[in-house]
Motif scaffolding. Structure first.
Motif, mmCIF file in Angstrom:
data_model
loop_
_atom_site.group_PDB
_atom_site.id
_atom_site.type_symbol
_atom_site.label_atom_id
_atom_site.label_comp_id
_atom_site.label_asym_id
_atom_site.label_seq_id
_atom_site.Cartn_x
_atom_site.Cartn_y
_atom_site.Cartn_z
ATOM 1 N N ASP A 11 0.852 -1.192 0.000
ATOM 2 C CA ASP A 11 0.000 0.000 0.000
ATOM 3 C C ASP A 11 0.884 1.237 0.000
ATOM 4 N N LEU A 12 1.028 1.857 -1.168
ATOM 5 C CA LEU A 12 1.949 2.986 -1.318
ATOM 6 C C LEU A 12 1.506 4.195 -0.504
ATOM 7 N N LEU A 13 0.217 4.479 -0.471
ATOM 8 C CA LEU A 13 -0.270 5.615 0.309
ATOM 9 C C LEU A 13 0.015 5.416 1.793
ATOM 10 N N GLU A 14 -0.272 4.246 2.322
ATOM 11 C CA GLU A 14 -0.011 3.988 3.744
ATOM 12 C C GLU A 14 1.491 3.964 4.032
ATOM 13 N N THR A 15 2.287 3.513 3.068
ATOM 14 C CA THR A 15 3.746 3.547 3.231
ATOM 15 C C THR A 15 4.228 4.987 3.315
ATOM 16 N N ALA A 16 3.713 5.836 2.437
ATOM 17 C CA ALA A 16 4.074 7.260 2.461
ATOM 18 C C ALA A 16 3.675 7.882 3.799
ATOM 19 N N ARG A 17 2.468 7.597 4.254
ATOM 20 C CA ARG A 17 2.012 8.129 5.545
ATOM 21 C C ARG A 17 2.904 7.654 6.689
ATOM 22 N N ALA A 18 3.335 6.416 6.637
ATOM 23 C CA ALA A 18 4.200 5.877 7.695
ATOM 24 C C ALA A 18 5.555 6.585 7.705
ATOM 25 N N TYR A 19 6.121 6.833 6.542
ATOM 26 C CA TYR A 19 7.384 7.570 6.468
ATOM 27 C C TYR A 19 7.217 8.988 7.018
ATOM 28 N N VAL A 20 6.119 9.643 6.656
ATOM 29 C CA VAL A 20 5.848 10.996 7.148
ATOM 30 C C VAL A 20 5.703 10.979 8.674
ATOM 31 N N ALA A 21 5.045 9.962 9.203
ATOM 32 C CA ALA A 21 4.885 9.839 10.656
ATOM 33 C C ALA A 21 6.232 9.682 11.365
ATOM 34 N N LEU A 22 7.222 9.174 10.647
ATOM 35 C CA LEU A 22 8.575 9.032 11.199
ATOM 36 C C LEU A 22 9.399 10.309 11.037
#
Length: 75
Positions: A11-22
């Motif tokens: 899931d690219l969108l959720e992956t992007a969100r996870a990176y942003v959360a970090l």
């Protein structure tokens, strides 16, 4: 969703969100293997992160795009 789970799910969108959360800044890159930014104004994201609207525009749907991390200010 945590980063490892998002990556495993593809899931690219959720992956992007996870990176942003970090605390990382993400941008879309071409999916042709060149790793070139898909935006002309990508340097703006070296100082300020993308909005949730940006993330949805870039990483949801069927667009052929990769995910790049902007590690810091452009030189």
């Amino acid at each position: 969703m945590k980063l490892v789970e998002a990556i495993a799910a593809g899931d690219l969108l959720e992956t992007a969100r996870a990176y942003v959360a970090l605390g990382l800044s993400v941008i879309p890159v071409r999916a042709d293997g060149s790793k070139a930014p898909k935006l002309s104004g990508w340097r703006a994201y070296s100082d300020a992160g993308a909005s949730e609207d940006d993330l949805r525009d870039w990483f949801s749907g069927s667009a052929s795009v990769g995910l790049g991390i902007v590690p810091g200010p452009a030189s």
